[in-house]
Design a protein around this motif. Sequence first.
Motif, PDB file in Angstrom:
ATOM      1  N   TRP A 113      14.948   9.520  -2.904  1.00 41.93           N
ATOM      2  CA  TRP A 113      14.280  10.542  -3.043  1.00 41.93           C
ATOM      3  C   TRP A 113      13.134  10.095  -2.754  1.00 41.93           C
ATOM      4  N   LEU A 138      15.013  13.784  -0.177  1.00 35.64           N
ATOM      5  CA  LEU A 138      15.108  14.261  -1.315  1.00 35.64           C
ATOM      6  C   LEU A 138      17.076  14.314  -1.315  1.00 35.64           C
ATOM      7  N   TYR A 197      15.648  21.227  -5.195  1.00 36.56           N
ATOM      8  CA  TYR A 197      17.167  21.074  -4.710  1.00 36.56           C
ATOM      9  C   TYR A 197      18.061  22.513  -5.076  1.00 36.56           C
ATOM     10  N   HIS A 247       9.282  18.248  -2.640  1.00 36.47           N
ATOM     11  CA  HIS A 247       8.810  17.339  -4.134  1.00 36.47           C
ATOM     12  C   HIS A 247       7.810  17.835  -4.903  1.00 36.47           C
TER      13      HIS A 247
END
Length: 754
Positions: free
Chosen positions: A662, A658, A163, A221
């Motif tokens: 996602w 993402l 993130y 990921h």
Amino acid sequence: MPRSGRRLPATRPVALAALPAALLAVICAGSPARADVRPLAGAHAHTGAPSAATFDTAPARAALERLLPRHAGQFTLVPDPAAGADTFTVSGTAGAVTVRGSTGATLLTGVGWYLQHVAGADIGWPGDSIGMLPARLPAVPAPVTRSAQVPHRYALNDTDDGYSGPYRTFEEHQRQIDLLALHGINEVFVQVGAEYPYYRALQRFGYSAEELRQWIPGPGHQSWWLLQNLSGFGGPVTERLMRERAELGGRIAEQLRGLGMTPVLPGYFGTVPAGFAARNAGAATVAQGDWAGFDRPDWLDPASPVFAKLAAAYYAEQRTVFGDSSMYRMSPLHEGGRTGSVDVGAAAGAIQGALHAAHPGALWAVLGWQDDPTAELLAGVDTSKLLILDGLSDRYNRLDRETRWGGAPYAMGTIYNFGGHTTIGANTSVWLERFGPWRAKNNSALAGIAYLPEATGTNPAAFDLFTDLAWDAGPIDQRTWFAGFAARRYGRPDAEAAAAWEEMRKGPYSTSSGLWSESQDSLFSARPSLSAVGAAYWSPKSMRYPAGSVRRALDHLLRVDPALRRSSAYRFDLVDTARQALANHSRVLLPKIKAAYEAKDLARFRTLTAEWQDGMRLLDQVTGSDPNLLLGTWLSRARSHGADRAEQDRYEYDARSLLSVWGRRSTSEGGFLHDYANREWSGLISELYARRWTAYFATLDEALVGGAAPREIDWHAFEEEWAGRTTRHPDRPGGDPYRLATAVAAALPAAATG
């Protein structure tokens, strides 16, 4: 520092001339004392503990020169291991400050204390006021000695690499380490390159290199693959990329060791690709089922004889790339999973046994999250060699960690950011209410702090305050602390800055525990609906503090002394506060739009939706004026790792997806993960969020005009199309932050006082 002669293994030799310039720079760079050139930075047995006699201060000196390039020469750093664990002393006259410390990192913590309490400057995450420091640093009135109140000061969530930026450079990671040391952290999770030991080891257990490259997901990921939640998405990855990431991870681990910090490495707890048991006699695996629409990787029963062999191969490959450590991160059965017929206690014992076979006495760090760690897992291990990183310390009430975990050592943690949301706020009053009493209670098992936001680089006040907990011997008064923060944040005290931060303290930084540890996100970034209450499904559905506090803070920041507006700290805080004020206004405006639509008042509907769209344009502009809030930076970093156009496009999709869908449709819709990582960034606002709302309002307008039901929009298809784009966006800020923040204030109603 001693170095082994090991080199990063390859399936086939790689000529230096064939490597990209960025990798050559990684291979050839090193510490000032480095005389040789090797492609492996971390391959030695040093674990981060300083010598009993002394240690090399050169890494701390280099960090100091990066942090304070104009003033580093005014500091003398003195190694003092005999002072005791985690202790520093600061003394000195004007222009000649001496810091003595027990490790390189502790020396930097002493420098950080001096900046905060003597020089009145802040180096935050992000933003600093070092440009306001005088040419000659002030004297220390009297020598000051501080010791850490807890031995473990852990940083970085398993999700941070995903993130915060899976495609960051070494210099960006280095800056992160410098900041963590400056704020007293001594244990840091190192995820970058963690796929490479899997890739190497599993080729000995029946898998081809190509199969494994398909199984390993793209860097964006990989956090969730290491947590055994998914595989493959965003890939395939190339061996070249994996080798570059392994080299980067090795350099990060080496950087930490050089400062006497512990690189916390991923441990092995049994994740394997499909079909493992069929290829390895005696192996027993358990299918792990679904996680948010993904098929989880299988779990190799740690009690089966093959587990010990695979774990040994994994740790051997990891040692070659990253060197050894004294702490490893593992969370079996994270967010679900299936135990099948596996005895969890026996499995946990086998996992710890394999770890200790490779690294005798190493500490196992496990995340305290949902129901983990379970009583069954804890019963199977030596808990004196375990540290629970409590991700729920400030989220719920009536917590008794000693009873819950049977006296196992734990670190009080905070997760005040989920998915990289740009929202301001944290339950800081809860930290202050709990940390001291939890430490002081009879039979307390509290042994540390754990700084665990899902993404770092937001909420600099929260980062400063949470890390201060571990170094302040007495209770911290929240009002006093924020007043001090306001005084140093922009380089000197200012009445308007103090008023702004008092508003922020009373508002977004005084949210309560009970259900949430994060503030609400923005409706501008939500999937369009007249009934939208939040962007991320798993985040708060309403305001967690009075919105007027942020609006008033913005007015105060705009009145800060012009002489203090030059710092990056002021510019970031001004932009971030303006952004938050606009985001909060979205929750006022949307119900008005809904009311106009339901009343079939077309004129008012059009007026209000035009106001909404004007707000989004202004939001995109104001965020575009700060370097920390740019989509273009996120995307250009991802593309920089591709060797050709196809690979660049693949990694850009990994990075874009993402932020939006996602994962696949089942993940986005069935797993409710679309917009989980929403954030208000320039470019993301204009190209995705504003376009979604424009399309949605158009359907409602048509419905009002035609007297029919609005057209349905397949939002997943809309977002997937965006994730597949390769449009370019600025990676440098533009516009005047002060002018744009002033425009935000002019566009928003003034907040009532009180």
